[in-house]
Design an enzyme around this catalytic site. Structure first.
Site, PDB file in Angstrom:
ATOM      1  N   SER A 180      -9.819  -0.403   7.043  1.00 62.24           N
ATOM      2  CA  SER A 180      -9.278  -0.188   5.701  1.00 62.24           C
ATOM      3  C   SER A 180      -8.613  -1.391   5.069  1.00 62.24           C
ATOM      4  O   SER A 180      -8.267  -1.364   3.889  1.00 62.24           O
ATOM      5  CB  SER A 180      -8.290   0.981   5.717  1.00 62.24           C
ATOM      6  OG  SER A 180      -8.954   2.193   5.974  1.00 62.24           O
TER       7      SER A 180
ATOM      8  N   LYS B  31       0.840  -1.199   0.000  1.00 61.35           N
ATOM      9  CA  LYS B  31       0.000   0.000   0.000  1.00 61.35           C
ATOM     10  C   LYS B  31       0.872   1.245   0.000  1.00 61.35           C
ATOM     11  O   LYS B  31       1.857   1.326   0.738  1.00 61.35           O
ATOM     12  CB  LYS B  31      -0.913  -0.025   1.234  1.00 61.35           C
ATOM     13  CG  LYS B  31      -1.944   1.105   1.292  1.00 61.35           C
ATOM     14  CD  LYS B  31      -2.826   0.953   2.524  1.00 61.35           C
ATOM     15  CE  LYS B  31      -3.907   2.022   2.600  1.00 61.35           C
ATOM     16  NZ  LYS B  31      -4.777   1.848   3.793  1.00 61.35           N
TER      17      LYS B  31
ATOM     18  N   SER C 156      -9.793   2.290   3.024  1.00 62.45           N
ATOM     19  CA  SER C 156      -8.942   3.047   2.127  1.00 62.45           C
ATOM     20  C   SER C 156      -8.020   2.178   1.279  1.00 62.45           C
ATOM     21  O   SER C 156      -7.449   2.639   0.288  1.00 62.45           O
ATOM     22  CB  SER C 156      -8.087   4.032   2.926  1.00 62.45           C
ATOM     23  OG  SER C 156      -7.167   3.316   3.779  1.00 62.45           O
TER      24      SER C 156
END
Length: 517
Positions: free
Chosen positions: A184, A85, A160
């Site tokens: 997330s 990420k 997210s």
């Protein structure tokens, strides 16, 4: 084995083939890079990646192959590729946090988890998309455009960490790292049909993860199987003296727990407040089926009440923006980030900061900074932030009371399946409600795992089942999760992702539709 079959294998299966000499790491990495090239790019692709790390990934793979040929002892996952990420800093690759304010920024150091990936010799395929500074539930708030759900390119992949979940669901990577502040990792896992884990707070070092809310953030694994997540958490977990919140006694034996295959005699608690009214019918049906499967495997299903969970959403959206407003203060055009000069008036530091933050931050980030600054301001601190922290304590007590009765807790991961892109952008409160089931775990610091629970009756999209365990008992999650996963796959006739529409065809159809419109 052809490339399509190869990329659809689990990470543990890939590792076994590498160890047996049936495939090379270069072949494995190249197959995933080819898949990224085929389905990720362009306006109609998945757009899971913000940066693809082609040269380095292939170099690491070639080094692994050479070491294995020389009979060197290697980590079990050596040569298995992974995506990271883009909130986690990586030396030699850009780290943007999905924001224009960090566009092109290159970190001079690696996050602790990245150091551990490199030590295990896992090739890093690249950096995945996210809501800006991890603020969002749909990956629509990225400054670089939204990620699309591989099941339906008109729908969100969650957030997210939608980029990491979409990359794994689209077979662009067998493993990924995400961060989970209020869901997330788990909420994207639910809507993409993948496995996502928020470890116990402190079980995995946060050093090198760009902080949103320091008391809530946690790095964790994203994968297609429960065992794969356990193997990855064993790589990235452990004490780190560079993280003051790092545990010295985190749970061990995670992969062994995932291989146990037995829940007989365990008590599994159904959280009264996290299912039923407000949950999509298809989500509720798959959840109830999962309970019956666990009961049939010898577990005792017990309903428990956590009455203060109803206040979790409100408490979270005071604590999180308060901490975020403080953490993001450094992105000001002076210490970190881009620099934008004011177009008129005197050139002062304050005006440069104001111009930079106005141009560099997106609407959702600005919204949360303003909310957090207000909640921390004189005269409001006790009424808002202080009260939210008291609610947090009540939620922690609810968990403690529940775990006196049961071994693990279970709920749907998200109240609905993936909604359409743009559907909730104009209504932030409706967007925030997607995290109603995942937020309590972050407020209490307990571990949570989501795994695919089947497809909803209404739309044929993935449903997630969430398991929660006491702090430091991550192994329990993997034990129960692996059993439920095997029961569900026996019922479906295989992994849930096998039922997804052919992605290459979806990309072509979507491109044609976009061209005609």
């Amino acid at each position: 084995m052809n490339a399509n079959e190869l990329i659809r294998s689990s990470a543990s299966a890939m590792a076994a083939k590498l160890a047996a000499g049936e495939i090379t790491s270069v072949e494995l990495v190249q197959a995933h890079l080819d898949r990224i090239g085929a389905v990720d790019g362009g306006d109609s692709g998945v757009h899971a990646f913000l940066h693809v790390n082609t040269e380095e990934a292939l170099a690491v793979a070639a080094d692994v192959d050479a070491r294995r040929a020389a009979c060197e002892q290697l980590h079990e996952l050596a040569g298995v590729p992974i995506a990271v990420k883009d909130l986690i800093v990586t030396r030699g690759q850009p780290t943007t946090a999905g924001s224009k304010i960090l566009e092109g920024w290159m970190s001079p150091y690696d996050a602790t988890v990245v150091k551990k990936l490199r030590a295990a010799r896992m090739p890093i395929l690249g950096k995945t998309n996210l809501d800006e500074f991890a603020m969002g539930s749909s990956t629509e708030h990225s400054a670089y455009g939204p990620t699309r759900n591989p099941w339906d390119l008109d729908r969100i992949p969650g957030g997210s960490g939608g980029g990491s979940a979409a990359a794994v669901a689209a077979f662009e990577a067998p493993l990924a790292l995400g961060t989970d502040t209020g869901g997330s990792i788990r909420q994207p896992g639910a809507v993409t049909g993948t496995v996502g884990v928020k470890p116990t707070y402190g079980a995995v070092s946060r050093y090198g993860a760009i902080a949103m809310a320091s008391s809530l953030d946690q790095i964790g694994p994203v994968s297609r199987t429960v065992l794969d997540s356990a193997l990855l958490q064993e790589v990235i977990g452990g004490h780190d003296p560079q993280d003051s919140t790092s545990l010295t006694d985190a749970s061990t034996g995670l992969a062994a727990a995932a291989r146990l295959g037995n829940v007989k005699g365990m008590k599994i608690g159904v959280i009264k407040e996290l299912h039923g009214e407000g949950y999509q019918g298809g989500v509720e049906n798959r959840f109830n089926e999962s309970l019956e499967l666990l009961r049939g495997a010898g577990a005792e299903i017990v309903e428990v009440s956590c009455p203060n969970f109803g206040y979790a959403l409100g408490a979270y959206y005071l604590i999180m923006p308060s901490e975020a407003s403080s953490n993001l203060a450094k992105f000001d055009g002076v210490r970190f980030g881009m620099r934008t000069l004011p177009t008129e008036g005197p050139l002062t530091i304050e005006r440069v900061m104001g111009a930079t933050r106005a141009a560099g931050f997106g609407d959702e980030v600005k919204r949360r900074i303003i909310l957090g600054t207000y909640a921390l301001s004189a005269g409001y601190y006790d009424a808002y932030y202080g009260s939210a922290q008291k609610v947090r304590t009540l939620i922690q007590r609810d968990f403690a009371a529940a775990f006196e009765q049961v071994d693990v807790l279970i709920s749907p991961t998200a109240p609905t399946t993936a909604f359409k892109l743009g559907e909730k952008l104009s209504d932030p409160l409706a967007m925030y409600l997607n995290d109603v089931a995942t937020i309590p775990a972050n407020l209490a610091g307990v571990p949570g795992l989501t795994l695919p629970g089947g497809l909803a009756d209404e739309d044929g999209l993935p449903v997630g089942i969430q398991l929660l365990a006491p702090a430091r008992e991550d192994a329990r999650l993997y034990r129960v999760g692996a059993v439920l996963e095997s029961l569900l796959e026996a019922q479906w006739g295989g992994p849930i992702l096998d039922q997804a529409p052919p992605l290459a065809e979806l990309v072509q159809t979507h491109a044609a539709k976009e061209a005609n419109s």
